[in-house]
Design an enzyme around this catalytic site. Structure first.
Site, PDB file in Angstrom:
ATOM      1  N   HIS A  82       0.807  -1.231   0.000  1.00  0.00           N
ATOM      2  CA  HIS A  82       0.000   0.000   0.000  1.00  0.00           C
ATOM      3  C   HIS A  82       0.837   1.278   0.000  1.00  0.00           C
ATOM      4  O   HIS A  82       0.295   2.371  -0.104  1.00  0.00           O
ATOM      5  CB  HIS A  82      -0.960   0.022   1.194  1.00  0.00           C
ATOM      6  CG  HIS A  82      -0.276   0.329   2.499  1.00  0.00           C
ATOM      7  ND1 HIS A  82       0.483  -0.592   3.163  1.00  0.00           N
ATOM      8  CD2 HIS A  82      -0.222   1.457   3.235  1.00  0.00           C
ATOM      9  CE1 HIS A  82       0.975  -0.053   4.258  1.00  0.00           C
ATOM     10  NE2 HIS A  82       0.568   1.197   4.333  1.00  0.00           N
TER      11      HIS A  82
HETATM   12  C1  UD1 Z   1      -2.453   5.308   5.893  1.00  0.00           C
HETATM   13  C2  UD1 Z   1      -1.171   5.754   6.585  1.00  0.00           C
HETATM   14  C3  UD1 Z   1      -0.148   4.631   6.508  1.00  0.00           C
HETATM   15  C4  UD1 Z   1      -0.708   3.346   7.069  1.00  0.00           C
HETATM   16  C5  UD1 Z   1      -1.984   3.014   6.310  1.00  0.00           C
HETATM   17  C6  UD1 Z   1      -2.610   1.738   6.820  1.00  0.00           C
HETATM   18  C7  UD1 Z   1      -0.645   8.158   6.437  1.00  0.00           C
HETATM   19  C8  UD1 Z   1       0.230   9.161   5.792  1.00  0.00           C
HETATM   20  N1  UD1 Z   1      -0.594   6.929   5.912  1.00  0.00           N
HETATM   21  O1  UD1 Z   1      -2.145   5.131   4.522  1.00  0.00           O
HETATM   22  O2  UD1 Z   1       0.975   5.013   7.279  1.00  0.00           O
HETATM   23  O3  UD1 Z   1       0.246   2.325   6.913  1.00  0.00           O
HETATM   24  O4  UD1 Z   1      -2.899   4.103   6.466  1.00  0.00           O
HETATM   25  O5  UD1 Z   1      -3.669   1.323   6.034  1.00  0.00           O
HETATM   26  O6  UD1 Z   1      -1.337   8.472   7.373  1.00  0.00           O
HETATM   27  N2  UD1 Z   1      -9.456   5.152   1.264  1.00  0.00           N
HETATM   28  C9  UD1 Z   1     -10.625   4.451   1.144  1.00  0.00           C
HETATM   29  N3  UD1 Z   1     -11.287   4.141   2.292  1.00  0.00           N
HETATM   30  C10 UD1 Z   1     -10.822   4.476   3.521  1.00  0.00           C
HETATM   31  C11 UD1 Z   1      -9.618   5.197   3.636  1.00  0.00           C
HETATM   32  C12 UD1 Z   1      -8.943   5.525   2.480  1.00  0.00           C
HETATM   33  O7  UD1 Z   1     -11.079   4.124   0.066  1.00  0.00           O
HETATM   34  O8  UD1 Z   1     -11.471   4.137   4.523  1.00  0.00           O
HETATM   35  C13 UD1 Z   1      -8.717   5.521   0.042  1.00  0.00           C
HETATM   36  C14 UD1 Z   1      -8.761   7.020  -0.162  1.00  0.00           C
HETATM   37  O9  UD1 Z   1      -9.320   7.322  -1.378  1.00  0.00           O
HETATM   38  C15 UD1 Z   1      -7.294   7.470  -0.126  1.00  0.00           C
HETATM   39  C16 UD1 Z   1      -6.494   6.174  -0.143  1.00  0.00           C
HETATM   40  O10 UD1 Z   1      -7.379   5.099   0.168  1.00  0.00           O
HETATM   41  O11 UD1 Z   1      -6.964   8.292  -1.183  1.00  0.00           O
HETATM   42  C17 UD1 Z   1      -5.387   6.224   0.854  1.00  0.00           C
HETATM   43  O12 UD1 Z   1      -5.869   6.522   2.176  1.00  0.00           O
HETATM   44  P1  UD1 Z   1      -5.028   7.445   3.186  1.00  0.00           P
HETATM   45  O13 UD1 Z   1      -5.720   7.533   4.490  1.00  0.00           O
HETATM   46  O14 UD1 Z   1      -4.673   8.687   2.492  1.00  0.00           O
HETATM   47  O15 UD1 Z   1      -3.659   6.686   3.402  1.00  0.00           O
HETATM   48  P2  UD1 Z   1      -3.303   5.135   3.420  1.00  0.00           P
HETATM   49  O16 UD1 Z   1      -2.654   4.780   2.135  1.00  0.00           O
HETATM   50  O17 UD1 Z   1      -4.446   4.294   3.879  1.00  0.00           O
END
Ligand code: UD1
Length: 368
Positions: free
Chosen positions: A210
């Site tokens: 991820h």
């Molecule tokens: C975040 C953390 C990372 C952790 C990971 C665990 C930061 C900078 N990164 O990364 O350290 O290892 O979580 O999973 O805080 N999205 C969904 N549903 C959700 C949440 C997110 O679809 O419930 C999608 C969103 O469109 C987003 C992408 O996933 O653009 C990434 O989510 P984000 O919270 O930005 O960071 P993670 O990659 O999950």
């Protein structure tokens, strides 16, 4: 009666905070007057990344959900800051406790400290040295403004001391993620893919990816995934797919992938760790999973060039295979030949970190 805000926003936070809440509840049952308010920032909001963790780990419903949601780094961090500031202005706390290194961690630490509320950081002091990771920036900034530091290793404490933190503020307590794993080991249960694909102990691999550096460029991601699948030499590779990774691959990617690679939705905590515990090896770019595989004694191949958790390599079962996909097959060949190191468990990763943290918080009450 000090009130502690416990901040949780993203999947790994929920796992870490669960053990601290258990320990506070046990202290309360013994007559302690420590109180907590669980603040969910809403960074993760999908059921698969958030709600199911609360259910599986028996975490009480959050007292507050800031519903900050997704966005760019600044949008997400800013949204959490604005909303947490409003909460604290309306209803303050005596201490803000943040865990890990996600955007929710840095956002709430900054807000609390600027409002004069002391901050405690759980999993403080770890460093990857890789400034391209948003998490590294989150770690350094959070540690530079925290008042109290709870660490998972002596090395993390060293890093803090070298940066000028007084030893009296650092508490080596162990690992709350390990607390949660050990507590829930007897409850692990197979996911539906276990029977659907006739999985058997030691005969399949688990893959998770991820990190932006591994997943944001589609051709690199596909190459990585294909190298893992061929390196598995016919063994099935179960790939629970994070929303970020799913977006890059697209919904109809299965046809472009080798047949032994099985894409599944993100798994619940109890099901994911069942798969990990019984896997031949785990291939990942997560940090937390390298701690879990170390405790479970399962070989772990990390597809990154650095780690903020070096004890998983020097003591545990983890090895830094790196981000070059060409290095995956030779590493998997060593696993398949039975040549992987056995590893042992780092100091204080014994299931009691939450109790140690609450013990310290009880003693800090006169200071906060
Ligand atoms: C975040 C953390 C990372 C952790 C990971 C665990 C930061 C900078 N990164 O990364 O350290 O290892 O979580 O999973 O805080 N999205 C969904 N549903 C959700 C949440 C997110 O679809 O419930 C999608 C969103 O469109 C987003 C992408 O996933 O653009 C990434 O989510 P984000 O919270 O930005 O960071 P993670 O990659 O999950």
């Amino acid at each position: 009666m000090p009130l502690i805000d416990l901040i949780a926003g993203a999947r790994p936070n929920f796992v870490k905070i669960a053990s601290i809440i258990e320990a506070i509840k046990e202290a309360q049952a013994r007559g302690s007057d420590l109180r907590y308010r669980l603040v969910h920032t809403g960074q993760h909001y999908d059921r698969s990344l958030s709600g199911s963790f609360f259910k599986d780990l028996g975490i009480p419903s959050p007292g507050v959900n800031l519903e900050a949601g997704s966005g760019t780094q600044a949008e997400q961090t800013g949204a959490i800051m604005v909303r947490y500031e409003k909460l604290l202005t309306a209803s303050s706390s005596d201490l803000t406790l943040v865990v890990g290194d996600v955007n929710s961690t840095i956002a709430c630490a900054i807000v609390a400290r600027k409002l004069g509320i002391p901050v405690a950081h759980v999993e403080a002091g770890i460093r990857s040295g890789d400034w391209t990771m948003p998490e590294e920036i989150n770690r350094v900034v959070t540690d530079s403004i925290s008042n109290w530091f709870f660490t998972t290793s002596e090395w993390a404490g060293e890093n803090l001391r070298r940066s000028g933190v007084d030893v009296s503020r650092i508490f080596f307590v162990g690992n709350t993620m390990v607390d949660t794993l050990l507590r829930h080991l007897p409850r692990l249960r197979p996911p539906s893919c276990w029977t659907e694909h006739n999985l058997a102990r030691g005969h399949y691999f688990v893959l998770t990816l991820h990190r932006p550096s591994n997943v944001d460029e589609r051709s690199h991601l596909l190459e990585t995934v294909r190298e893992v699948a061929t390196g598995a030499q016919g063994g099935l590779v179960i790939f629970p797919i994070h929303p970020r990774t799913r977006k890059v691959l697209g919904e109809s990617v299965q046809g472009e992938l080798p047949e032994n690679l099985i894409l599944v939705e993100p798994l619940r905590y109890l099901e994911f760790n069942f798969l990990v515990k019984n896997a031949k090896a785990v291939i990942t770019d997560s940090g937390g999973i390298t701690e879990e595989t170390t405790v479970l004694g399962v070989p772990c191949l990390t597809l990154r060039d650095s780690t903020e958790r070096p004890e998983t390599v020097s003591i545990g079962t983890n090895e830094l295979v790196g981000s070059d996909p060409g290095r995956i097959k030779p590493a998997l060949a060593r696993v398949i030949k039975g040549l992987w190191k056995k590893g042992s468990i780092p100091a204080l990763w014994d299931g009691n970190a939450g109790h140690r943290i609450v013990g310290v918080l009880e003693n800090l009450r006169t200071l906060i």
